[in-house]
Motif scaffolding. Structure first.
Motif, PDB file in Angstrom:
ATOM      1  N   UNK B  39       0.831  -1.187   0.000  1.00  0.00           N
ATOM      2  CA  UNK B  39       0.000   0.000   0.000  1.00  0.00           C
ATOM      3  C   UNK B  39       0.871   1.244   0.000  1.00  0.00           C
ATOM      4  N   UNK B  40       0.426   2.264  -0.741  1.00  0.00           N
ATOM      5  CA  UNK B  40       1.150   3.533  -0.706  1.00  0.00           C
ATOM      6  C   UNK B  40       0.223   4.623  -0.243  1.00  0.00           C
ATOM      7  N   UNK B 129      -5.991  -5.456   9.586  1.00  0.00           N
ATOM      8  CA  UNK B 129      -7.389  -5.782   9.795  1.00  0.00           C
ATOM      9  C   UNK B 129      -8.280  -5.067   8.792  1.00  0.00           C
ATOM     10  N   UNK B 130      -8.038  -3.775   8.623  1.00  0.00           N
ATOM     11  CA  UNK B 130      -8.972  -2.980   7.830  1.00  0.00           C
ATOM     12  C   UNK B 130      -8.620  -2.896   6.345  1.00  0.00           C
ATOM     13  N   UNK B 131      -7.440  -3.297   5.994  1.00  0.00           N
ATOM     14  CA  UNK B 131      -7.059  -3.187   4.591  1.00  0.00           C
ATOM     15  C   UNK B 131      -6.904  -4.565   3.956  1.00  0.00           C
ATOM     16  N   UNK B 132      -6.419  -5.507   4.733  1.00  0.00           N
ATOM     17  CA  UNK B 132      -6.088  -6.815   4.135  1.00  0.00           C
ATOM     18  C   UNK B 132      -7.020  -7.946   4.577  1.00  0.00           C
ATOM     19  N   UNK B 133      -7.667  -7.800   5.716  1.00  0.00           N
ATOM     20  CA  UNK B 133      -8.403  -8.943   6.269  1.00  0.00           C
ATOM     21  C   UNK B 133      -9.914  -8.800   6.151  1.00  0.00           C
ATOM     22  N   UNK B 134     -10.351  -7.970   5.235  1.00  0.00           N
ATOM     23  CA  UNK B 134     -11.769  -7.937   4.917  1.00  0.00           C
ATOM     24  C   UNK B 134     -12.670  -7.244   5.919  1.00  0.00           C
TER      25      UNK B 134
END
Lengths: 397, 252
Positions: B39-40, B129-134
């Motif tokens: 992520x950037x 949690x909020x970007x990769x784990x749905x």
């Protein structure tokens, strides 16, 4: 059951594997300046405690007062002796509960609620001796291994019941294992009491003080406002991690009777070292709003402590905040009593002013407010009190 | 009373271990259903051209031994090896660039530094949690503007730099008993017995603002092993794959 023979066979096989892994909890005491080998489970425990200690060090909960820390560390060194002294780091933690603890890496915490309740240096010495015994006997390591072994046993039990097909039994399994774990805790506490007694008396402290601090605690808790607290002292649960207090007192009294040699209590040194903190520690204790316990504690301190102005003021505060029938009168009496001692906090005068004004005694109120302003010229509520004085003067004229 | 704390310390230890295990398991789960994307930041923080100074902050590593019963036990020696290997791999990976790379050991006397490493752990977990784990956050649907805050400037007191590079790594390695049980129970039809794994995430942080300008996460199964130099190198290669500092060099 539905399970195949193979399944049973497999489970038995794993069970054997797990049993082989059982680790010994019989460990030798740690030597002075000894550090665990890096490849051991003990080094893992130390690593984690070192990490938490880094955060503790900078925590706002730690009391930084140099004189008090030097004093507590010096008592610790006297108890554990010069060899172990460099291995211990004592932190005074600002928490209004009677507690102390020991981490496996030599980090010891003494909570201010304990310092407030100990009557003399000898009582503090026994607490330190007890905690040091946990360190020297490597109780944390033993307990960690017990946890591991019991986790294995727990797994065995669940696997066993899974094979037998009695799922409810798994609940029982957890229960009995939990009880056993707590039971190990009790044995270690008993050992720590006995060794702690030995260390403190060898350092020249009076043996009977070991039981005295527990006796006091029992009587304080008996005066708690909360029934839950009062019940807890008598309760002998299989889950109690420490020997039931009465048993503990008996053990310590028996040890003191056996020891027979006399030692010192060092009460004067203790009161001098902790004196500057009495007011703030009592203030923190009052936050719990257990007035029964709190007032009992102050009465106990009043019997032996020269800081009567502070103590009467604090008792007045407790009555003022409790607000039961007659508490206003009691509070005023205590504030007035406090004002007759040298060490009275200026706030006592403000409270006298407030209560006298509310009872319509304007002259006394005026005098008290003026004394407050005189004794606390920098008070943050100066303007407010000045406005009261003005209003009282206007009413008088 | 005196006693209760001893138990509490154990609970604390178990909690940390549990958390680490949960994180590793989560990451392994993640690998099964998603591909990791770096992520950037969407903040106005274009990475400058030319040679930059980058501080490699001492990595936060914790490696454990996963027992048959599922208890994870921290190993001091593995943790040290893993930490050394990861640091060396990061240095190797960045050595080819024009940038000046400085390894930075945390100063234990500086509580703020220790707290910032902990903050990176928390922010990193939140990003995961909020970007990769749905569990997406509606307010961050099209933005990636996580930051450690300007408090990171504390590092400049000791060492001037343009960017800080944080790395958080956890790993657990199963005992033979655990592996046997996993295999055995799998044969018997019972799945889901974890046999350990490794996970790590890294953040490139702007020294002036604390903004996370780039973030990536990677995990490996029990096969590769950061306790060994090759294992650490492959983990770092995965994480650094799209790192701006490295890409930029190829472009200019």
């Amino acid at each position: 059951m539905r399970h195949t023979l193979f399944f049973r066979f497999a489970v038995t096989g794993f069970a054997t594997l797990i049993l082989v892994a059982c680790e010994t909890t019989n460990v030798a005491p740690i030597a002075a300046s000894e550090r665990p080998e890096e490849t051991t489970d003990e080094a893992g425990l130390w690593l984690q405690m070192d990490e938490t200690e880094k955060l503790l060090k900078s925590s706002a909960l730690v009391e930084n007062d140099e004189a008090l820390n030097d004093y507590v560390q010096a008592v610790a060194c006297r108890v554990v002796g010069p060899d172990y002294c460099p291995d211990l780091r004592v932190y005074v933690v600002k928490q209004p509960f009677f507690n102390a603890n020991m981490a496996p890496n030599g980090q010891m915490q003494i909570w201010t609620g304990l310092l407030l309740r100990a009557e003399n240096e000898a009582q503090l010495a026994f607490v330190i001796g007890h905690e040091f015994a946990h360190y020297r006997q490597r109780h944390s390591l033993q307990q960690w291994r017990e946890i591991k072994n019991l986790a294995n046993a727990s797994l065995l039990f669940s696997m066993g019941t899974a094979v037998a097909g009695v799922p409810e039994a798994a609940v029982l399994g957890d229960f009995s294992i939990a009880a056993r774990l707590y039971g190990f805790g009790r044995d270690k506490e008993r050992e720590a009491d006995e060794l702690g007694f030995e260390f403190a008396t060898q350092a020249g402290y009076a043996g009977e003080e070991a039981a005295a601090i527990w006796k006091y605690l029992v009587s304080e808790v008996e005066n708690s406002d909360l029934e839950r607290n009062r019940r807890a002292i008598a309760r002998a649960s299989i889950f109690s991690t420490h020997p039931v207090t009465s048993e503990r007192i008996e053990n310590l009294e028996a040890l003191a009777a056996e020891a027979a040699q006399s030692g010192e209590t060092a009460a004067a040194a203790y009161i001098e070292a902790t004196g500057p903190f009495l007011a703030s520690w009592l203030d923190a204790d009052l936050v719990q709003s257990d007035f029964g316990k709190h007032i009992f504690l102050i009465n106990h301190l009043l019997e032996r402590d020269a800081r009567q102005g502070v103590l009467y003021f604090r008792r007045g505060e407790a009555y003022r905040l409790r607000r039961e029938e007659g508490d206003e009168t009691r509070a005023l009496e205590d504030y007035i009593k406090a004002s007759t001692f040298e060490d009275v906090p200026p706030a006592a005068w403000r409270e006298i002013g407030e209560l006298q004004r509310r009872s319509g005694n304007q002259a006394q109120a005026l005098e008290a407010y003026r004394t407050y302003l005189e004794k606390a010229p920098q008070a943050s509520d100066k303007l407010l009190i000045e406005s009261y004085v003005e209003a009282l003067l206007q009413e008088q004229s | 009373m005196l006693v209760r704390i001893v138990t509490r310390l154990h609970m604390m230890r178990l909690d940390t271990v549990k958390k680490a295990t949960a994180l590793v398991s989560l990451l392994i789960l993640l690998a099964a259903c998603t591909t990791t994307r770096s992520m950037q930041t969407t903040n106005d923080a274009t990475i400058e051209d030319g040679a930059l100074t980058v501080l490699l902050v001492e990595p936060d590593v914790r490696l454990s031994f996963l027992k048959a019963s599922g208890i994870a036990e921290v190993r001091a020696d593995w943790t040290r090896q893993g930490s050394e290997n990861l640091l060396a791999s990061m240095q190797d990976a960045l050595a080819a660039s024009d940038h000046e790379i400085i390894s930075y050991s945390l100063n234990d006397a500086k509580e703020r530094e220790i707290q910032l490493v902990r903050l990176h752990e928390s922010v990193g977990e939140t990003i995961l949690l909020h970007r990769f784990l749905g569990v997406p956050l509606p307010t961050k649907e099209n933005t990636f503007d996580w930051s450690l805050g300007p408090g990171v400037q504390i590092f400049s007191e000791t060492q001037e730099a343009d960017y800080l590079l944080f790395l958080f790594a956890r790993g657990s390695y199963a005992s033979s008993g655990r592996q046997a049980m996993a295999i055995g129970l799998a044969v018997a039809g019972v799945g889901g017995v974890g046999t350990g794994g490794q996970a790590a995430y890294a953040s490139l942080v702007d020294t002036r603002t604390g903004d996370i300008v780039w973030f990536n996460v990677a995990q490996t199964g029990p096969g590769t092993d950061m306790r060994k130099p090759e294992g650490a190198a492959s983990l770092i290669d995965m994480i650094f794959k799209e790192m701006p500092l490295l890409r930029k060099e190829g472009g200019s």
